[in-house]
Design a protein around this motif. Structure first.
Motif, PDB file in Angstrom:
ATOM      1  N   TYR A 128       0.797  -1.228   0.000  1.00  0.00           N
ATOM      2  CA  TYR A 128       0.000   0.000   0.000  1.00  0.00           C
ATOM      3  C   TYR A 128       0.829   1.278   0.000  1.00  0.00           C
ATOM      4  CZ  TYR A 128      -3.742  -3.256   1.281  1.00  0.00           C
ATOM      5  OH  TYR A 128      -4.639  -4.292   1.307  1.00  0.00           O
ATOM      6  N   TYR A 132       1.754   0.852  -4.296  1.00  0.00           N
ATOM      7  CA  TYR A 132       0.348   1.267  -4.212  1.00  0.00           C
ATOM      8  C   TYR A 132      -0.341   1.335  -5.571  1.00  0.00           C
ATOM      9  CZ  TYR A 132       1.365   5.920  -6.028  1.00  0.00           C
ATOM     10  OH  TYR A 132       1.726   6.957  -6.835  1.00  0.00           O
ATOM     11  N   ALA A 192      -1.567   6.204   3.178  1.00  0.00           N
ATOM     12  CA  ALA A 192      -2.677   5.313   2.826  1.00  0.00           C
ATOM     13  C   ALA A 192      -3.928   5.896   3.485  1.00  0.00           C
ATOM     14  CB  ALA A 192      -2.404   3.895   3.294  1.00  0.00           C
ATOM     15  N   HIS A 237      -9.686   4.054  -2.278  1.00  0.00           N
ATOM     16  CA  HIS A 237      -8.351   3.571  -2.648  1.00  0.00           C
ATOM     17  C   HIS A 237      -8.016   3.846  -4.110  1.00  0.00           C
ATOM     18  CE1 HIS A 237     -10.956   0.154  -3.811  1.00  0.00           C
ATOM     19  NE2 HIS A 237     -10.053  -0.052  -4.742  1.00  0.00           N
ATOM     20  N   MET A 240      -5.572   6.811  -4.855  1.00  0.00           N
ATOM     21  CA  MET A 240      -4.209   6.831  -4.316  1.00  0.00           C
ATOM     22  C   MET A 240      -3.239   7.550  -5.247  1.00  0.00           C
ATOM     23  SD  MET A 240      -3.429   3.227  -2.345  1.00  0.00           S
ATOM     24  CE  MET A 240      -4.256   2.081  -3.449  1.00  0.00           C
ATOM     25  N   ALA A 441       1.148   5.306  -0.145  1.00  0.00           N
ATOM     26  CA  ALA A 441      -0.225   5.438   0.295  1.00  0.00           C
ATOM     27  C   ALA A 441      -0.260   5.012   1.727  1.00  0.00           C
ATOM     28  CB  ALA A 441      -1.115   4.532  -0.525  1.00  0.00           C
TER      29      ALA A 441
END
Length: 647
Positions: A128, A132, A192, A237, A240, A441
């Motif tokens: 992540y 990411y 993140a 998400h 990102m 992230a």
């Protein structure tokens, strides 16, 4: 065909994590433990039951409980769980559960983790933060714990029973490891921003084992981490990339503005940058409990968590050691404490100082009242030590169900301004995993808790007109008139030691840099260190090496020596998006491996060498107009860079 019987045992979701204060209503239906058992049986045709049906929102990847009535040697079932992380924990007692080998904070909460928790934490960082861009479609991923968790399984009438002391302990081990990894990740990596916990599933496999007192040995395996249905907003998400573009742009702007500045000036510039661009606002959404708004919204606004996480992100990419800290704060000695988040920043004297951009955002011109201050510094009305109580557990549902306990940085007693000239410079600690600004992230704490009412706790706008205590305090006259002899250092002048985790293979050597005064190892048979700072792994085991430098600073190496090769757990580069003006222009990639002692070779490959070629040392050369992707790989870890050649 011989008759066989298949049973699917699905155990309902359990909750093992924090309940953010502003989302309490959302979590009410998930409290406690419950069990739902559904059984499918077919006496004639087992092929009809090749996959398990879905249960609620959980995709259990076809896991199912399957036994043979003739042999009854293996029974399998699924379980699932749910965690909330990144929250400002509610009032609670500490759980006392700690997986940590360090006894003080170094450069991250993740550095404190051991075993399974550390392995999962590293995966979260890799997936992540470093990689990411590969998770814009789906953030779910499978994993296995390196340290297998087993238990003595209770099987009755050919069916796995969710009971027994051994099973309860093993389940707690799973919960604690996942919770600790997620909590540390969410506080260490607010890049993140979308992350606020996760659902997860795993398989329980029970195999007949004569050495077990129950006759069966149970094993947890086939874990799947599934945070998509717990993020701060639907499909957050997928943003990102946009978020990190915003971070990269802002960091570039700050780097340009702070060129030639000392560390104190850089911290103030970051602090003022946030205050001048953001409005304090609580709209009762999880969005304002992240740093998302500063980098994604035209009119950025958030609560204390957004301020603290933005500060953490900027410091991270500008090479400054910074931690997010949560707890309670009150403006006066008789005030009501409210949940709050702020930062501790490690300065060049080795000490940690408080920075609270939220409480300094009091008007057009930010205050500096809470900029690089210590425990004894006076806040608006009372000292920092009287104002604040730190939380050491980040995810808590109640006093009975607490999350793992973390170690916080130790806040200096005096402000940075007061301590100037008292301490020798210390080695600056950079975060263990350092993806480039275009890479990451970070999880945003889902904490929905702020000082209540927050506006009444924050300094009034008139406070900004007052001179900042730290800015107005001059060096103590006696210090400037009569310098303390260097041969007789005052205890308070001793820099806080910094700690590095080091993994070595037997006979592998790591060279520590700097002018060294003395060295020490706790076990010469495991780790040897010479007077020049050369650390050598002798045999498998753990030992601590302490190196004291001529400037008075110390670095402590927590060394693990292993027999096998030291493998790469993460790869980062100095730039992810590269633009080359024309043919013949070049760019040198700089690669950082985690751990730094990795023995796995780094390789480079271009997706289109006719557009951009790369050699074995990471030098990229433009060949013609177009785009190409450079893949940097070490072991089974890799990272990609996009190259655009304009003409």
């Amino acid at each position: 065909m011989k008759k066989r019987k298949r049973l699917l045992v699905i155990l309902s979701t359990f909750v093992m994590a924090a309940q953010p204060l502003c989302v309490a209503a959302e979590m009410q239906d998930a409290e406690g433990f419950g069990a739902v058992e559904e059984i499918w049986a077919d006496e004639e045709n087992e092929e009809e039951f090749s996959a398990a049906p879905e249960v609620g929102n959980e995709d259990l990847n076809g896991f199912q409980a399957e036994i043979s009535t003739e042999e009854n040697d293996r029974i399998e079932a699924e379980e699932s769980g749910e965690i909330i992380s990144g929250a400002i924990a509610g009032d609670s007692v500490d759980s006392g559960i700690s997986l940590f080998s360090l006894d003080y904070y170094t450069d991250s909460y993740g550095a404190q983790l051991d075993g399974n928790a550390k392995a999962l934490y590293d995966l979260l960082v890799q997936n992540y933060v470093v990689d990411y861009s590969q998770y814009l479609d789906s953030v779910d991923f499978p994993f296995e714990f390196p340290d297998t968790i087993t238990f003595e399984a209770v099987v009755e009438d050919g069916s796995f029973q969710r009971k027994g002391e051994s099973y309860v302990q093993a389940t707690d081990d799973v919960k604690t490891a996942i919770q600790a990894a997620s909590d540390a990740f969410s506080y260490d990596y607010p890049q993140a921003f979308w992350f606020r916990g996760s659902n997860y599933g795993y398989r329980v496999s029970c195999v007949r084992d004569g050495s077990s007192s129950t006759g069966y040995r149970g094993t947890f395996k086939n874990f799947t981490f599934k945070p998509a249905n717990r993020e701060i907003s639907e499909n957050a998400h997928t943003r990102m990339g946009d978020f990190m573009n915003g971070v990269q742009s802002a960091v570039a702007e700050l780097n340009e503005q702070t060129l030639g500045m000392d560390m104190e000036q850089k911290i103030k510039r970051i602090h003022d940058y946030i205050c001048q661009r953001v409005t304090y606002r609580n709209d009762n959404t999880l969005w304002v409990h992240s740093a998302a708004s500063l980098f994604l919204d035209a009119d950025p606004a958030f609560v204390c968590e957004g301020y603290a996480k933005s500060m953490k992100i900027f410091c991270y990419y500008m090479g400054i050691n910074c931690a997010c800290v949560s707890g309670t704060a009150r403006g006066t000695s008789s005030g009501t404490p409210g949940a709050h988040m702020w930062n501790y920043v490690q300065m060049d004297d080795g000490n940690w100082y408080l920075v609270d951009a939220t409480w300094d955002d009091v008007g057009t011109s930010p205050s500096s009242r809470y900029l690089l201050v210590g425990r004894a510094t006076k806040g608006q009305y009372i000292t920092i030590g009287e104002e604040r109580v730190e939380y050491t557990s980040f995810s808590t549902t109640s006093a009975e169900t607490a999350g793992p306990v973390f170690i916080l940085p130790v806040l200096a007693e005096e402000s940075y301004a007061d301590n100037k000239g008292k301490n020798e410079p210390a080695v600056t600690v950079v975060p263990t995993v350092t993806p480039t600004a275009a890479v990451s992230a970070e999880p945003t704490p889902t904490a929905s808790a702020e000082p209540t009412p927050t506006v009444s706790v924050k300094p009034a706008p008139t406070v900004s007109a007052e001179p900042t205590p730290t800015a107005s305090v001059a060096p103590i006259p006696t210090v400037s008139v009569t310098p303390i002899p260097t041969a007789t250092p005052v205890p308070t002048a001793t820099p806080t030691p910094t700690t590095t985790t080091l993994t070595l293979r037997v006979k592998q050597i790591y060279k520590s840099s700097g002018k060294i005064k003395s060295v020490r190892t706790t076990n010469k048979k495991i780790v040897k260190v010479d007077k020049k700072g050369k650390i050598t792994g002798k045999k498998a085991g753990k030992a601590t090496v302490t190196i004291t430098y001529t400037n008075g600073s110390r670095r402590i190496y927590q060394v693990k020596v292993q027999k096998g090769i030291v493998k790469t757990t993460a790869v980062s580069v100095n730039k992810r998006n590269i633009i080359l003006a024309k043919k013949g222009k070049s760019f040198q990639l700089k690669v950082t491996l985690t751990p730094v002692t990795s023995q796995q070779k780094v390789t480079y490959k271009s997706s289109n060498s006719k557009v951009a070629a790369v050699n074995s040392k990471g030098k990229i050369v433009a060949k013609k107009k177009g785009t190409a992707t450079i893949t940097v790989k070490s072991g089974n870890k890799k990272i990609t860079c996009k190259v655009k050649v304009k003409k």
